[in-house]
Design a protein around this motif. Structure first.
Motif, PDB file in Angstrom:
ATOM      1  N   GLN A 173       0.835  -1.212   0.000  1.00  0.00           N
ATOM      2  CA  GLN A 173       0.000   0.000   0.000  1.00  0.00           C
ATOM      3  C   GLN A 173       0.863   1.252   0.000  1.00  0.00           C
ATOM      4  O   GLN A 173       0.524   2.240  -0.662  1.00  0.00           O
ATOM      5  N   PHE A 174       1.976   1.207   0.725  1.00  0.00           N
ATOM      6  CA  PHE A 174       2.855   2.383   0.736  1.00  0.00           C
ATOM      7  C   PHE A 174       3.488   2.587  -0.637  1.00  0.00           C
ATOM      8  O   PHE A 174       3.632   3.727  -1.093  1.00  0.00           O
ATOM      9  N   LYS A 175       3.857   1.492  -1.306  1.00  0.00           N
ATOM     10  CA  LYS A 175       4.400   1.611  -2.659  1.00  0.00           C
ATOM     11  C   LYS A 175       3.353   2.218  -3.599  1.00  0.00           C
ATOM     12  O   LYS A 175       3.677   3.034  -4.463  1.00  0.00           O
ATOM     13  N   GLU A 176       2.089   1.812  -3.405  1.00  0.00           N
ATOM     14  CA  GLU A 176       1.017   2.387  -4.217  1.00  0.00           C
ATOM     15  C   GLU A 176       0.893   3.884  -3.956  1.00  0.00           C
ATOM     16  O   GLU A 176       0.705   4.677  -4.888  1.00  0.00           O
ATOM     17  N   PHE A 177       1.026   4.277  -2.687  1.00  0.00           N
ATOM     18  CA  PHE A 177       0.959   5.690  -2.318  1.00  0.00           C
ATOM     19  C   PHE A 177       2.086   6.471  -3.004  1.00  0.00           C
ATOM     20  O   PHE A 177       1.847   7.541  -3.584  1.00  0.00           O
ATOM     21  N   LEU A 178       3.307   5.941  -2.951  1.00  0.00           N
ATOM     22  CA  LEU A 178       4.439   6.622  -3.588  1.00  0.00           C
ATOM     23  C   LEU A 178       4.240   6.756  -5.090  1.00  0.00           C
ATOM     24  O   LEU A 178       4.655   7.756  -5.698  1.00  0.00           O
ATOM     25  N   SER A 304      -6.347  10.757  -3.249  1.00  0.00           N
ATOM     26  CA  SER A 304      -7.530  11.007  -4.093  1.00  0.00           C
ATOM     27  C   SER A 304      -7.255  10.732  -5.571  1.00  0.00           C
ATOM     28  O   SER A 304      -8.186  10.607  -6.370  1.00  0.00           O
ATOM     29  N   ARG A 305      -5.980  10.617  -5.922  1.00  0.00           N
ATOM     30  CA  ARG A 305      -5.621  10.345  -7.320  1.00  0.00           C
ATOM     31  C   ARG A 305      -5.777   8.867  -7.675  1.00  0.00           C
ATOM     32  O   ARG A 305      -5.697   8.487  -8.843  1.00  0.00           O
ATOM     33  N   GLY A 306      -5.935   8.024  -6.663  1.00  0.00           N
ATOM     34  CA  GLY A 306      -6.087   6.590  -6.910  1.00  0.00           C
ATOM     35  C   GLY A 306      -7.219   6.027  -6.087  1.00  0.00           C
ATOM     36  O   GLY A 306      -8.201   6.711  -5.801  1.00  0.00           O
ATOM     37  N   HIS A 307      -7.061   4.783  -5.665  1.00  0.00           N
ATOM     38  CA  HIS A 307      -8.107   4.101  -4.904  1.00  0.00           C
ATOM     39  C   HIS A 307      -7.622   3.717  -3.509  1.00  0.00           C
ATOM     40  O   HIS A 307      -8.244   2.888  -2.841  1.00  0.00           O
TER      41      HIS A 307
END
Length: 369
Positions: A173-178, A304-307
């Motif tokens: 999830q953190f990688k997705e955030f980055l 907000s740019r993703g899910h």
């Protein structure tokens, strides 16, 4: 007359209980019951409830005067942020309620009435408990100043607090955030959140960091101060506790990321004609260090740019612990990295995240069959 029998055989209890020590209004509880025994018991209850002590050494100090003594003590012995917080609680929740109060006559039941008043306002139990702690501290001062003999807040129980489920991001999830961060425009934020995720540092500790605090040879961050803003003024203090003063080992990739940001920061400062040195705050991008709100708001913006569901900035500290537990680190190592005062604190806060070993233990019992 406190008890009066009615024509229908019921009894009215009407007790003159003096004045309310807080509002100074006349207090006269009335109630109708079915039997004389009930009436006599109720009369006794009212008289016990509103019984007052009248002789004190120094009964003349007002609530306002006592709270001023308390705030002066907070400013002298506490951190600036704490004194400011206490003043806010007093002004918003205590002063209007207690400003007319006769301090020597206030008893436990009056404090419980105030607690119920706070409940009726719709505040959370946690907020109410914090307000009650401040009130108890003020009455402690009243005891010290010989206004009262005993603190009326004593033995008034805290409200129960339902433990909220701890939120954290897994490594994926953190990688997705980055991946949602615009590196060209938001490189600072990538570095800040990555440092928070891989060190577990508190927000104030991160904002207080200078480049002098990063030892690139030992690959360590020296945590020994915290930054906050009070009335738009920067306040640097020691961290939350003495144990929060610590050195945190960091991985090589995080160190390289910090060094890359340092070069970008130097270019940025040169552009704005700001002097750069090792005393500059690590996450500074203009004349003064940023506030924590900037980094809190940006998490929601990026998510907000993703899910990905956003988490609080402080939840990055929880995420770091979850990461360490996933790597099977022990309590002691986690305690040292977080700067907890004792391992008990670490276990109490994060113990539920550790794998449950009961199944493993039970399976071993098969060897005895």
């Amino acid at each position: 007359m406190a008890i009066r029998e009615n024509d229908d055989g019921t009894f009215d209890v009407d007790v003159s209980a003096g004045t309310n020590p807080i509002t100074q209004e006349r207090r006269r509880p009335r109630k109708r019951v079915n039997t004389r025994v009930e009436a006599e018991e109720l009369e006794y209850h009212y008289k016990q409830k509103y019984r007052r002590k009248n002789e004190y050494t120094n009964p003349n100090l007002s609530f306002s005067a006592i709270k001023n003594i308390y705030l002066d003590d907070c400013k002298l012995h506490g951190k600036p942020g704490y004194a400011e917080n206490q003043n806010y609680i007093i002004e918003k929740h205590l002063l209007s309620y207690f400003k007319k109060s006769n301090i020597p006559k206030i008893v436990k039941d009056d404090i419980k009435d105030f607690q119920q008043h706070l409940i009726n306002t719709g505040l959370s139990n946690k907020s109410i408990n914090n307000i009650m702690i401040t009130l108890k501290c003020i009455f402690d001062v009243a005891v010290e100043e010989s206004v009262i003999e005993q603190n009326p807040c004593k033995n008034v129980k805290n409200l129960s607090i339902k433990q909220k489920q701890m939120k954290f991001w897994t490594p994926d999830q953190f990688k997705e955030f980055l991946s949602l961060i615009d590196e060209e425009k938001e490189f600072l934020f990538k570095v800040y959140y990555t440092t928070a995720y891989f060190t577990g540092m508190r927000c104030g500790e991160l904002l207080a960091l200078n480049w002098d605090d990063i030892d690139k040879f030992r690959q360590e961050i020296n945590v020994h101060k915290s930054l906050t803003y009070i009335k738009k003024q920067i306040i640097i203090t020691e961290p939350k506790t003495k144990n929060s003063i610590r050195r945190i080992s960091i991985n090589a990739k995080l160190l390289a990321l910090l060094q890359e940001w340092k070069l970008k920061q130097q270019e940025l400062f040169e552009k704005y004609q700001i002097e750069h040195s090792n005393e500059v705050h690590v996450f500074q991008y203009r004349e003064v260090p940023p506030t924590k709100d900037i980094f809190s708001r940006r998490i929601r913006t990026i998510c907000s740019r993703g899910h990905l569901a956003p988490i609080r900035q402080h939840d990055l500290r929880h995420s770091h612990v979850a990461l360490l537990i996933h790597q099977r680190e022990d309590y002691t190592t986690i305690k040292e990295r977080l700067g907890h005062a004792s391992i008990t604190t670490t276990i109490d806060v994060y113990g539920h995240l550790f794998p449950n070993k009961q199944k493993e233990t039970a399976d071993k019992l098969d060897d005895f069959f």
